[in-house]
Design an enzyme around this catalytic site. Structure first.
Site, PDB file in Angstrom:
ATOM      1  N   GLN A  78       7.449  -9.218   5.940  1.00 59.38           N
ATOM      2  CA  GLN A  78       7.939  -7.974   6.355  1.00 59.38           C
ATOM      3  C   GLN A  78       8.044  -6.888   5.368  1.00 59.38           C
ATOM      4  O   GLN A  78       9.093  -6.846   4.910  1.00 59.38           O
ATOM      5  CB  GLN A  78       9.211  -8.271   7.060  1.00 59.38           C
ATOM      6  CG  GLN A  78      10.002  -7.028   7.814  1.00 59.38           C
ATOM      7  CD  GLN A  78       9.369  -6.776   9.127  1.00 59.38           C
ATOM      8  OE1 GLN A  78       8.980  -7.989  10.023  1.00 59.38           O
ATOM      9  NE2 GLN A  78       8.859  -5.767   9.583  1.00 59.38           N
ATOM     10  N   PHE A  79       6.842  -6.648   5.156  1.00 60.04           N
ATOM     11  CA  PHE A  79       6.925  -5.645   3.849  1.00 60.04           C
ATOM     12  C   PHE A  79       7.538  -4.242   4.100  1.00 60.04           C
ATOM     13  O   PHE A  79       8.001  -3.439   3.167  1.00 60.04           O
ATOM     14  CB  PHE A  79       5.410  -5.183   3.315  1.00 60.04           C
ATOM     15  CG  PHE A  79       4.876  -4.102   4.250  1.00 60.04           C
ATOM     16  CD1 PHE A  79       4.945  -2.825   3.857  1.00 60.04           C
ATOM     17  CD2 PHE A  79       4.112  -4.477   5.517  1.00 60.04           C
ATOM     18  CE1 PHE A  79       4.199  -1.865   4.679  1.00 60.04           C
ATOM     19  CE2 PHE A  79       3.440  -3.610   6.170  1.00 60.04           C
ATOM     20  CZ  PHE A  79       3.572  -2.301   5.791  1.00 60.04           C
ATOM     21  N   THR A  80       7.784  -3.903   5.213  1.00 60.56           N
ATOM     22  CA  THR A  80       8.652  -2.725   5.614  1.00 60.56           C
ATOM     23  C   THR A  80       9.967  -2.833   5.317  1.00 60.56           C
ATOM     24  O   THR A  80      10.911  -1.842   5.304  1.00 60.56           O
ATOM     25  CB  THR A  80       8.376  -2.228   7.155  1.00 60.56           C
ATOM     26  OG1 THR A  80       8.924  -3.692   8.083  1.00 60.56           O
ATOM     27  CG2 THR A  80       6.935  -2.199   7.443  1.00 60.56           C
TER      28      THR A  80
END
Length: 149
Positions: A78-80
């Site tokens: 989940q790079f966000t």
């Protein structure tokens, strides 16, 4: 490194028409990896997650860890979680680690979790995924490796 840990009664991740991972009772871990993160942060975060007493005992107190309840893990990249929303209306992701390096750390995170927990499922790094879960409680904890001692 940031992790959103959700205590679940069940969860799954689907990529296209394929179910990539499915668990029963356990934790869904949304994992974000920052530019400065490395193996040291991984080990610290995993120790904390595995030891968190977020499951209820027979008296309804949150006294039990993932191991105590024979829980499973579903890990989702989940790079966000690295989004910087301080300026403007479009999030900036410049704090996220380079995808090639982040994927290696993501895979290592999964490997290290498997050394501690028998059932560890996961999504696919960089893929468009649909995550379904039943948040038990609901109970959600956010960890940042920079804030752990």
């Amino acid at each position: 490194m940031k992790a959103v840990i959700q205590r679940v009664s069940e969860a799954s991740v689907t990529i296209g028409d394929r179910v990539a991972g499915r668990i029963g009772k356990g934790d869904v871990i949304l994992l974000g990896i920052a530019q400065e993160d490395g193996e040291k942060e991984l080990a610290k975060l995993i120790r904390k997650i595995i030891g968190l007493r977020i499951f209820q005992d027979k008296q309804g107190k949150t006294n039990l860890s993932l191991k105590d309840v024979d829980g499973s893990i579903l890990v989702i990249s989940q790079f966000t979680l690295m989004a910087d929303c301080r300026k403007g209306r479009r999030p900036s992701f410049v704090k996220a680690k380079d995808p090639v390096e982040a994927e290696a750390l993501y895979e290592e995170f999964i490997r290290l979790c498997r050394e501690e927990i028998p059932v560890v499922e996961h999504g696919e790094f960089g893929a468009e995924m649909q995550v379904s879960l039943i948040n038990d409680g609901p109970f959600t904890v956010i960890l940042d490796s920079n804030e752990l001692n």
